[in-house]
Design a protein around this motif. Structure first.
Motif, short mmCIF file in Angstrom:
data_model
loop_
_atom_site.label_atom_id
_atom_site.label_comp_id
_atom_site.label_asym_id
_atom_site.label_seq_id
_atom_site.Cartn_x
_atom_site.Cartn_y
_atom_site.Cartn_z
N GLN A 60 40.87 48.55 -4.07
CA GLN A 60 39.96 47.43 -4.28
C GLN A 60 40.33 46.86 -5.64
OE1 GLN A 60 35.70 48.34 -4.45
NE2 GLN A 60 35.45 46.84 -2.81
N VAL A 65 40.50 53.49 -4.59
CA VAL A 65 39.07 53.79 -4.51
C VAL A 65 38.82 54.73 -3.33
CG1 VAL A 65 38.34 51.60 -5.53
CG2 VAL A 65 38.57 51.78 -3.05
N ALA A 70 33.18 52.72 -1.51
CA ALA A 70 33.54 51.36 -1.94
C ALA A 70 32.68 50.33 -1.21
CB ALA A 70 35.01 51.08 -1.66
#
Length: 80
Positions: A60, A65, A70
């Protein structure tokens, strides 16, 4: 590989240039072109399993991530 969504993700990445990314919606659309929206969470789940196995990274804003936590758009790529 038993999971068709995991295989779809890997196949799409194999078709791209090294370092390229895909959006989870790319995999959902490839799996079900006419009704892909319900597959968005299953694709994210498949990406999480692949990431745990070290086969992909979920990013991201360019940073790796945890797709499970997320929020918002993510991208999927092969590990660098």
């Amino acid at each position: 590989m038993a999971d068709p969504l995991e295989q779809t993700i890997l196949d799409l990445l194999d078709q791209r240039a090294p370092g390229a990314t895909i959006c989870p919606s790319d995999a959902a659309r490839a799996a079900a072109p006419d009704d892909w929206r319900p597959l968005m969470q299953p694709v994210r789940d498949a990406a999480a399993r692949l990431a745990t196995a070290g086969l992909v990274e979920v990013t991201q804003g360019g940073a790796v991530v945890d797709v499970a936590t997320a929020r918002g758009p993510v991208r999927i790529r092969r590990p660098e």
